[in-house]
Design a protein around this motif. Structure first.
Motif, PDB file in Angstrom:
ATOM      1  N   ALA A 375       0.839  -1.199   0.000  1.00 28.02           N
ATOM      2  CA  ALA A 375       0.000   0.000   0.000  1.00 28.02           C
ATOM      3  C   ALA A 375       0.873   1.248   0.000  1.00 28.02           C
ATOM      4  O   ALA A 375       1.784   1.357   0.827  1.00 28.02           O
ATOM      5  CB  ALA A 375      -0.920   0.011   1.219  1.00 28.02           C
ATOM      6  N   PRO A 376       0.612   2.186  -0.897  1.00 24.77           N
ATOM      7  CA  PRO A 376       1.330   3.469  -0.879  1.00 24.77           C
ATOM      8  C   PRO A 376       0.824   4.339   0.265  1.00 24.77           C
ATOM      9  O   PRO A 376      -0.280   4.150   0.772  1.00 24.77           O
ATOM     10  CB  PRO A 376       0.989   4.079  -2.238  1.00 24.77           C
ATOM     11  N   GLN A 377       1.629   5.346   0.658  1.00 27.17           N
ATOM     12  CA  GLN A 377       1.263   6.161   1.808  1.00 27.17           C
ATOM     13  C   GLN A 377       0.906   7.604   1.454  1.00 27.17           C
ATOM     14  O   GLN A 377       0.243   8.275   2.248  1.00 27.17           O
ATOM     15  CB  GLN A 377       2.385   6.152   2.839  1.00 27.17           C
ATOM     16  N   THR A 378       1.321   8.089   0.299  1.00 32.00           N
ATOM     17  CA  THR A 378       0.975   9.444  -0.134  1.00 32.00           C
ATOM     18  C   THR A 378       0.725   9.419  -1.634  1.00 32.00           C
ATOM     19  O   THR A 378       1.089   8.451  -2.312  1.00 32.00           O
ATOM     20  CB  THR A 378       2.112  10.445   0.162  1.00 32.00           C
ATOM     21  N   PRO A 379       0.125  10.491  -2.201  1.00 30.86           N
ATOM     22  CA  PRO A 379      -0.053  10.511  -3.657  1.00 30.86           C
ATOM     23  C   PRO A 379       1.258  10.304  -4.415  1.00 30.86           C
ATOM     24  O   PRO A 379       1.319   9.503  -5.352  1.00 30.86           O
ATOM     25  CB  PRO A 379      -0.637  11.906  -3.904  1.00 30.86           C
ATOM     26  N   ALA A 380       2.322  10.995  -4.028  1.00 29.43           N
ATOM     27  CA  ALA A 380       3.600  10.849  -4.729  1.00 29.43           C
ATOM     28  C   ALA A 380       4.193   9.455  -4.523  1.00 29.43           C
ATOM     29  O   ALA A 380       4.827   8.897  -5.418  1.00 29.43           O
ATOM     30  CB  ALA A 380       4.593  11.916  -4.256  1.00 29.43           C
ATOM     31  N   ASP A 381       3.975   8.876  -3.362  1.00 27.27           N
ATOM     32  CA  ASP A 381       4.516   7.546  -3.055  1.00 27.27           C
ATOM     33  C   ASP A 381       3.857   6.465  -3.904  1.00 27.27           C
ATOM     34  O   ASP A 381       4.384   5.348  -3.991  1.00 27.27           O
ATOM     35  CB  ASP A 381       4.320   7.240  -1.565  1.00 27.27           C
ATOM     36  N   CYS A 382       2.734   6.774  -4.537  1.00 25.28           N
ATOM     37  CA  CYS A 382       2.094   5.799  -5.427  1.00 25.28           C
ATOM     38  C   CYS A 382       3.040   5.391  -6.552  1.00 25.28           C
ATOM     39  O   CYS A 382       2.978   4.255  -7.040  1.00 25.28           O
ATOM     40  CB  CYS A 382       0.805   6.378  -6.002  1.00 25.28           C
ATOM     41  N   PHE A 383       3.901   6.290  -6.979  1.00 21.26           N
ATOM     42  CA  PHE A 383       4.887   5.952  -8.020  1.00 21.26           C
ATOM     43  C   PHE A 383       5.791   4.824  -7.551  1.00 21.26           C
ATOM     44  O   PHE A 383       5.957   3.807  -8.232  1.00 21.26           O
ATOM     45  CB  PHE A 383       5.710   7.192  -8.381  1.00 21.26           C
ATOM     46  N   ASP A 384       6.384   4.990  -6.377  1.00 19.20           N
ATOM     47  CA  ASP A 384       7.303   3.979  -5.860  1.00 19.20           C
ATOM     48  C   ASP A 384       6.581   2.673  -5.558  1.00 19.20           C
ATOM     49  O   ASP A 384       7.147   1.589  -5.746  1.00 19.20           O
ATOM     50  CB  ASP A 384       7.995   4.500  -4.599  1.00 19.20           C
ATOM     51  N   ALA A 385       5.341   2.774  -5.086  1.00 20.72           N
ATOM     52  CA  ALA A 385       4.579   1.566  -4.779  1.00 20.72           C
ATOM     53  C   ALA A 385       4.295   0.772  -6.052  1.00 20.72           C
ATOM     54  O   ALA A 385       4.326  -0.469  -6.046  1.00 20.72           O
ATOM     55  CB  ALA A 385       3.274   1.931  -4.077  1.00 20.72           C
ATOM     56  N   ALA A 386       4.012   1.470  -7.152  1.00 22.83           N
ATOM     57  CA  ALA A 386       3.775   0.778  -8.423  1.00 22.83           C
ATOM     58  C   ALA A 386       5.029   0.051  -8.891  1.00 22.83           C
ATOM     59  O   ALA A 386       4.967  -1.090  -9.370  1.00 22.83           O
ATOM     60  CB  ALA A 386       3.309   1.780  -9.482  1.00 22.83           C
ATOM     61  N   VAL A 387       6.182   0.701  -8.752  1.00 23.99           N
ATOM     62  CA  VAL A 387       7.446   0.063  -9.124  1.00 23.99           C
ATOM     63  C   VAL A 387       7.678  -1.174  -8.263  1.00 23.99           C
ATOM     64  O   VAL A 387       8.080  -2.236  -8.750  1.00 23.99           O
ATOM     65  CB  VAL A 387       8.617   1.057  -8.990  1.00 23.99           C
ATOM     66  N   GLU A 388       7.408  -1.059  -6.968  1.00 27.12           N
ATOM     67  CA  GLU A 388       7.602  -2.187  -6.057  1.00 27.12           C
ATOM     68  C   GLU A 388       6.646  -3.336  -6.387  1.00 27.12           C
ATOM     69  O   GLU A 388       7.030  -4.513  -6.322  1.00 27.12           O
ATOM     70  CB  GLU A 388       7.400  -1.717  -4.612  1.00 27.12           C
TER      71      GLU A 388
END
Length: 622
Positions: A375-388
């Motif tokens: 689960a991502p934690q912020t709107p910007a962190d959604c990028f890193d979560a998708a990569v993960e």
């Protein structure tokens, strides 16, 4: 030149509110974009009805957009607005309880007619009695001033002129907070370039709003908010859905595999489909399916064909996709399932936020069918979560569930654009030929011969000579992949698939704890979009002199390897989540730690004040 006073503020929270046809989301979005250009840190909270066009002037039809911007790091959209712009009585009534006394309220007096007042239960106008005496009220005839400002635009009807009042409001607020309007002017030129009359009217209304603030005596003060300090780099304002789309594209390139999205439109996930459809030149194929089941079928078929298959949905769609997710578990193919959660059950609250799909993500399939969940934690962190998510899916040959939610999907914040070279190398090695020999010494291909470290099976692209093998949902024999009803084989395959998912923890980061003093006895543990409110509340409690620790889970299945040690290191663990305690239940079962659950299912994020009170209470107990 203006002789008005200019004051400096460290932060401001503004909420635009009006009828769902008043353009409040556009107004808020443009104010946000112009604010981002100035370098302020920010966080937004769009809040709008589920209906395409709710009844005009009614409470259910109110749409709002809240923006918190500051000269320092911002973690949430703010608990309460410093300024409320209310375009009609319904907007005022629906939002007044959130506005602290002493704050500023700007209202469009033209909309306070007897008919509109009656729609929301006002017997008398709150502008004429003592209802608003505790607030600083600016009563502005926004509609009529806008129409007057557009008097020379003869080609437009009065109704068309009235529609530009949101641009007048934007111009006025841009003047009040020293926001540039060039970005909005360019946006309008792109949006209405083919309609010169509409473009001219909107530009004129925007300028009229600015000039009104500059010249009227009602607004004696304007404000400035200095840029926030940020790490060096190139930034853009981004929503969670846009960040997910870019993260998927970046991961696809780093993996060297094409990306295929099979999706059916559903609120609040549809914008991921919209965004990815614009990236065809980057090796992205998007297919809008006829339903949820077809969408994931397309994605899984694409994964079988050697692409990175992705499907996007929300809670009701996950229920429909459950059988195909189970098939992906059995086939052991990479697949990314993005669930942008919303209020439930059933259709529930399509445009509101919730975290209530966690147990569905973990257990919402028949049989033993574990999948990694992040689960991502912020709107910007959604990028890193998708990569993960792509990393896990391709490394372990498994479907992965990514749990975003409506708050992250539609909210926005500044995002530092990463250097592509800094992104993880996700290069995938496909099967190219035989990987074993039979009893006679002949080279053969075993589709379920596993990597000893990850337990992943080979990814064999159809059409590769010598790699022919069976697929399907019936249980497979270890190694050969042939149909098997053998009890011991089934037991072995079930346990092996579970061990493979459990093994994800070996390549995932440990759970980090923010405990600067080392003296905290209370740990606040969150997941997903509760990060901002949790972090802001922890900061507030620390500022008041109470040490408190904070940790946030990205990996929800499996949990980070050190999770149990972290939980047992504190006397009290508080777990805020926007459901009825799903993570808390999992933690209790897994680690036998009596975590303290704090829950909310109001369709809105937690407020900082609410969580600060909960944390302070827990600290007093220990």
């Amino acid at each position: 030149m203006s002789t008005k006073t200019v004051e400096t503020k460290s932060q401001v929270i503004i909420r635009f509110a009006g009828d769902s046809g008043d353009g409040m989301q556009l107004t808020g979005d443009r104010f946000t974009a112009d604010t981002a250009l100035l370098g302020n840190d920010l966080s937004t909270l769009p809040n709008f009805p589920a209906e395409i066009r709710a009844p005009q002037g009614t409470l259910p039809g109110v749409s709002s957009f809240q923006l918190h911007f500051a000269d320092h790091a911002v973690l949430t959209p703010g608990d309460a607005p410093d300024v409320l712009v209310a375009m009609n009585p319904a907007a005022l009534k629906a939002n007044l309880r959130d506005v602290p006394r002493g704050a500023t309220i700007i209202v469009d007096t033209d909309e306070f007619s007897k008919r509109n007042l009656k729609k929301v239960g006002y017997e008398t106008s709150p502008l004429e009695d003592d209802t608003l005496e505790s607030w600083h009220v600016h009563a502005v005839p926004l509609t009529s001033i806008t129409v007057e400002a557009l008097a020379e635009h003869d080609s437009l009807t009065r109704k068309e002129k009235e529609r530009a009042k949101n641009m007048f409001a934007l111009g006025l607020l841009s003047w009040m907070y020293s926001r540039p309007t060039k970005g909005t002017e360019d946006f309008l030129a792109r949006k209405f370039g083919a309609k010169p009359d509409i473009l001219a009217a909107n530009l004129a209304a925007l300028k009229a709003g600015w000039n009104y603030g500059e010249t009227t005596e009602d607004f004696a003060v304007s404000y400035e908010v200095a840029p926030a300090t940020a790490a060096h780099g190139t930034y853009r304002n981004i929503t969670g859905n846009a960040a997910l789309a870019l993260g998927l594209v970046a991961a696809s390139h780093r993996a060297g595999r094409p990306l295929v999205l099979g999706s059916y439109p559903i609120t609040p996930a549809s914008d991921i489909l919209h965004a990815l459809s614009g990236y065809k030149r980057h090796g992205v194929t998007t297919i809008q399916a006829e339903d949820e089941i077809a969408g994931i079928g397309i994605a899984l078929g694409a994964s079988f064909g050697g692409a990175i298959g992705v499907t996007t949905t929300s809670g009701p769609g996950v229920a429909l996709k459950a059988e195909t997710i189970g098939l992906a578990v059995s086939l052991e193919l990479p697949l990314v399932v993005i669930d942008v959660q919303r209020g439930g059950p059933s259709t529930g609250l399509p445009t509101k936020t919730e975290q209530s799909d966690l147990l569905q993500a973990l257990y919402g399939r028949n049989g033993e069918s574990p999948v990694p969940v992040i689960a991502p934690q912020t709107p910007a962190d959604c990028f890193d979560a998708a990569v993960e998510a792509v990393r896990i899916a391709t490394t372990y040959r498994t479907p992965v569930m990514l749990l975003s939610d409506g708050y992250l999907a539609n909210g926005s914040e500044p995002w530092r654009i990463p250097d592509v070279a800094d992104l993880p190398d996700l290069t995938v090695e496909l099967a190219t030929g035989p990987n074993a020999t039979d009893e006679s010494g002949e080279e053969i291909f075993l589709p379920y011969l596993r990597d000893p470290e990850t337990l992943a099976r080979p990814w064999a692209v159809p059409g590769t000579p010598g790699l022919e093998h069976r697929i399907g949902g019936i249980e497979k024999a270890d190694g050969t992949g042939n149909i098997s009803y053998d009890p011991d084989n089934h037991d072995f395959m079930v346990r092996t698939r579970a061990a493979k998912v459990a093994g994800v923890a070996a390549t995932s980061p440990a759970l980090e704890v923010d405990d600067p003093s080392g003296e905290a006895k209370v740990l606040v543990l969150g997941w997903g979009s509760t990060y901002g409110p949790c972090a802001a509340a922890v900061r507030q409690v620390r500022d008041a002199g109470t040490p408190v620790a904070h940790a946030h889970l990205r990996h929800l299945n499996p949990f980070p390897a050190n999770t149990g040690d972290v939980l047992r290191a504190y006397d009290r663990v508080v777990v805020p989540e926007m459901n009825l305690g799903q993570l808390a239940m999992l933690l209790r079962a897994e680690y036998l730690v009596d975590v303290r659950s704090h829950t909310s299912v109001r369709g809105l994020p937690f407020t900082t004040t609410e969580l600060a009170e909960v944390i302070t209470s827990a600290a007093k107990e220990v």
